[in-house]
Scaffold this motif. Structure first.
Motif, PDB file in Angstrom:
ATOM      1  N   PRO A 195      11.794 -28.341  -3.044  1.00 41.70           N
ATOM      2  CA  PRO A 195      10.895 -29.394  -2.567  1.00 41.70           C
ATOM      3  C   PRO A 195      10.532 -29.174  -1.107  1.00 41.70           C
ATOM      4  CG  PRO A 195      13.131 -30.234  -2.744  1.00 41.70           C
ATOM      5  CD  PRO A 195      13.155 -28.840  -3.302  1.00 41.70           C
ATOM      6  N   LEU A 196       9.322 -29.589  -0.746  1.00 44.86           N
ATOM      7  CA  LEU A 196       8.841 -29.494   0.627  1.00 44.86           C
ATOM      8  C   LEU A 196       8.589 -30.896   1.162  1.00 44.86           C
ATOM      9  CD1 LEU A 196       6.294 -26.557   0.188  1.00 44.86           C
ATOM     10  CD2 LEU A 196       8.567 -26.436   1.234  1.00 44.86           C
ATOM     11  N   ALA A 197       9.012 -31.139   2.382  1.00 44.17           N
ATOM     12  CA  ALA A 197       8.811 -32.455   2.984  1.00 44.17           C
ATOM     13  C   ALA A 197       7.321 -32.730   3.122  1.00 44.17           C
ATOM     14  CB  ALA A 197       9.491 -32.511   4.345  1.00 44.17           C
ATOM     15  N   PRO A 198       6.855 -33.911   2.737  1.00 48.31           N
ATOM     16  CA  PRO A 198       5.422 -34.227   2.862  1.00 48.31           C
ATOM     17  C   PRO A 198       5.017 -34.376   4.320  1.00 48.31           C
ATOM     18  CG  PRO A 198       6.645 -36.184   2.225  1.00 48.31           C
ATOM     19  CD  PRO A 198       7.627 -35.041   2.196  1.00 48.31           C
ATOM     20  N   SER A 199       3.751 -34.112   4.597  1.00 49.26           N
ATOM     21  CA  SER A 199       3.244 -34.287   5.956  1.00 49.26           C
ATOM     22  C   SER A 199       3.318 -35.751   6.372  1.00 49.26           C
ATOM     23  CB  SER A 199       1.802 -33.778   6.048  1.00 49.26           C
ATOM     24  OG  SER A 199       1.746 -32.411   5.719  1.00 49.26           O
ATOM     25  N   ARG A 200       3.099 -36.655   5.428  1.00 48.53           N
ATOM     26  CA  ARG A 200       3.250 -38.100   5.666  1.00 48.53           C
ATOM     27  C   ARG A 200       3.494 -38.757   4.313  1.00 48.53           C
ATOM     28  NH1 ARG A 200       0.125 -40.105   8.994  1.00 48.53           N
ATOM     29  NH2 ARG A 200      -0.642 -38.092   9.758  1.00 48.53           N
ATOM     30  N   PRO A 201       4.176 -39.889   4.261  1.00 45.92           N
ATOM     31  CA  PRO A 201       4.443 -40.556   2.987  1.00 45.92           C
ATOM     32  C   PRO A 201       3.165 -41.056   2.324  1.00 45.92           C
ATOM     33  CG  PRO A 201       5.945 -41.335   4.697  1.00 45.92           C
ATOM     34  CD  PRO A 201       4.889 -40.522   5.387  1.00 45.92           C
TER      35      PRO A 201
END
Length: 377
Positions: free
Chosen positions: A277-283
């Motif tokens: 998984p990759l952290a989203p740029s913003r929720p």
């Protein structure tokens, strides 16, 4: 022999009206950041092969900003991993529909010195093997035609198929290779939920074409949610919420208990597979719906504020939708619109989706019925 499979970067995607201090659309900047983080992860994983399943750009003619960002990130990738081969196919968003327009993806392999042998497969299934060689900077692009790429030192053959009509390329593995991988962009028939018509492919790939015996792995692009089609056939999903129906993507991810967007790592020797998984740029949040039946405007105002107050870390900078069901038109008019504008100001985007009560009518037969929705009509 390890590969990493990712897809649907959609660089240049724009949404909403907010801009960065540099004047770039905020969502375009978010998508660019997601790709930069993906490159960071690729460098950390250091696989033998990287497969990109299409839709690198959101449009056939992307902006200079998007092209420059892609060029910088690909250059950073191949500089850090000089022994890793990067293979890209054109998706429906990359593929020009006129013969006089050249696919922008060719930019990434222009002017490179050659080294290994390859084989090209045209739309008629014919191949031209022999003298053609692969780029020294290992980025290989398949746009107008399919390409069969051979890596003898890895025992690997990759058939890279862009967004071409099914049946125009014979999807057969190379019997001389130890490992056979199929990389293609398109919609496998029956893979997308029936209710999701947000970005349907014009043509669908028959399931039997990608599940044919002989493929060690089939890397697919076009579908924006990680999905298993068969034991060795997968969509990696997109890197960001760039479809016209992000709420549908969120619902599918919740149903499948997925952590969000990411990429697939696969070891062809052992069959071991990991979704990173990759952290989203913003929720991007789809809040639980509010039932507005029987509520006054003041009650609904309070319910909206209560729903927003439950967001961890607040609404600031997030993309948020809240569905309010069964809200009559006169109640919607009486809401505190100043408070709603304040929520819209704090969030990158706040969408209050108010839905009126369904109308019940009687048909000519006398049986009760429901007025069909716009989608059903």
């Amino acid at each position: 022999m390890r590969l990493v499979h990712l897809s649907d970067l959609h660089l240049g995607f724009r949404q909403f009206q907010r801009q960065t201090p540099a004047g770039i659309n905020q969502r375009e900047a978010d998508v660019a950041l997601a790709f930069a983080r993906a490159v960071d992860k690729l460098i950390q994983l250091a696989p033998d092969v990287i497969l990109i399943g299409g839709d690198v750009f959101h449009t056939v003619r992307p902006t200079n900003t998007a092209i420059l960002h892609a060029f910088r990130q690909f250059s950073r990738l191949v500089d850090a991993l000089p022994e890793t081969h990067v293979i890209v196919v054109a998706g429906n968003h990359d593929m020009p529909r006129s013969t006089e327009t050249i696919c922008i993806l060719r930019l990434f392999e222009q002017g490179f010195v050659a080294r290994h042998g390859e084989e090209r497969t045209g739309g008629d299934g014919a191949t031209d093997a022999g003298a053609v060689t692969l780029p020294a900077l290992p980025i290989y692009v398949a746009d107008r035609d399919a390409r069969r790429l051979s890596f003898p030192h890895l025992g690997l053959s990759v058939l890279a198929v862009p967004d071409l009509p099914p049946g125009t390329v014979e999807l057969t593995p190379d019997p001389a290779a130890r490992y056979n991988v199929l990389l293609m962009h398109g919609e496998v028939k029956g893979a997308l939920p029936a209710a999701d018509d947000s970005d349907r492919a014009a043509m669908q790939i028959p399931l039997e074409e990608v599940t044919r015996t002989g493929w060690d792995y089939v890397a697919l692009g076009h579908y924006h949610v990680y999905k298993r089609i068969a034991d060795h056939v997968y969509y990696s999903g997109s890197l960001e919420y760039t479809s016209s129906n992000p709420w549908g993507e969120l619902a599918e991810e919740r149903a499948a208990k997925l952590p969000g967007k990411g990429m697939i790592e696969r070891d062809l020797a052992t069959g071991k597979q990991t979704f990173h998984p990759l952290a989203p740029s913003r929720p991007v949040l789809d809040l639980p719906p509010v039932e507005g039946r029987g509520m006054s405007a003041a009650d609904l105002d309070a319910a909206i504020q209560s729903a927003v107050a439950r967001i961890a870390g607040g609404i600031e900078g997030k993309v948020v939708r809240l569905v309010a069901k069964n809200v009559p038109r006169h109640i919607a008019r009486e809401l505190d619109h100043k408070a709603l504008r304040e929520l819209q100001r704090k969030a990158l985007h706040f969408h209050l989706d108010m839905r009126r009560p369904e109308m019940v009518r009687r048909e000519s037969s006398g049986s009760p019925g429901r007025r069909p929705s716009l989608a059903e009509t």
